[in-house]
Design a protein around this motif. Structure first.
Motif, PDB file in Angstrom:
ATOM      1  N   VAL A  90      -1.319  -3.029   0.338  1.00  0.00           N
ATOM      2  CA  VAL A  90      -1.873  -2.039  -0.578  1.00  0.00           C
ATOM      3  C   VAL A  90      -2.581  -2.803  -1.685  1.00  0.00           C
ATOM      4  O   VAL A  90      -2.102  -3.831  -2.165  1.00  0.00           O
ATOM      5  N   TYR A 143      -6.581  -0.666   0.943  1.00  0.00           N
ATOM      6  CA  TYR A 143      -5.862  -1.706   1.679  1.00  0.00           C
ATOM      7  C   TYR A 143      -6.736  -2.942   1.766  1.00  0.00           C
ATOM      8  O   TYR A 143      -7.936  -2.849   1.994  1.00  0.00           O
ATOM      9  N   TYR A 164      -4.927  -2.461  -5.360  1.00  0.00           N
ATOM     10  CA  TYR A 164      -5.477  -1.721  -6.487  1.00  0.00           C
ATOM     11  C   TYR A 164      -6.312  -2.682  -7.310  1.00  0.00           C
ATOM     12  O   TYR A 164      -5.829  -3.748  -7.685  1.00  0.00           O
ATOM     13  N   ARG A 215      -5.507   4.649  -3.568  1.00  0.00           N
ATOM     14  CA  ARG A 215      -4.942   3.527  -2.813  1.00  0.00           C
ATOM     15  C   ARG A 215      -5.982   2.972  -1.846  1.00  0.00           C
ATOM     16  O   ARG A 215      -6.710   3.713  -1.194  1.00  0.00           O
TER      17      ARG A 215
END
Length: 127
Positions: free
Chosen positions: A95, A115, A97, A113
């Motif tokens: 994940v 990836y 950010y 979110r």
């Protein structure tokens, strides 16, 4: 050189890093957790300070990365399947950010979110 550190990763909660810390220490790699005590006393500020940082000596970086990559948890979808990179088809994504604006730094829960593939580095949005 021993006084130089390499950050393996940062984690939102102190409990998330304990298994990795234990595994690295069992392999004879000294581990340091920066901001652990701060988050133990006030876990709500984790996003503001970047979480707890898992650090090792620079001289242990390669060994630590090998152990960490063998046991780290990769991102999964809603069905429990590993996220597959659309570029290289690897199933090793985390994940991600970016938190590049003041809005997302102050209110990180507004950021969508994404990836990041650990194989090729491409950043994708979930479907």
């Amino acid at each position: 050189m021993e006084d130089k550190f390499y950050m393996l990763g940062s984690f939102e909660f102190v409990a998330d890093v304990q298994i990795i810390k234990g595994k690295l220490e069992s392999e004879g790699i000294p581990v340091f957790l920066r901001d652990e005590n701060t988050l133990n006393s006030d876990p709500l500020i984790s996003n503001a300070i970047g979480g707890v940082k898992l650090q090792v000596y620079t001289k242990d970086k390669e060994r630590a990365l090998k152990v960490y990559n063998d046991i780290r948890a990769y991102a999964i979808d809603a069905n429990g399947n590993l996220i597959e990179c659309p570029n290289c088809k690897a199933k090793k994504s985390e994940v991600f950010y970016k938190r590049d604006s003041i809005l997302y730094k102050l209110f990180p829960f507004f950021e969508k979110r994404k990836y990041k593939c650990l194989n090729c580095g491409i950043i994708t949005k979930p479907e």
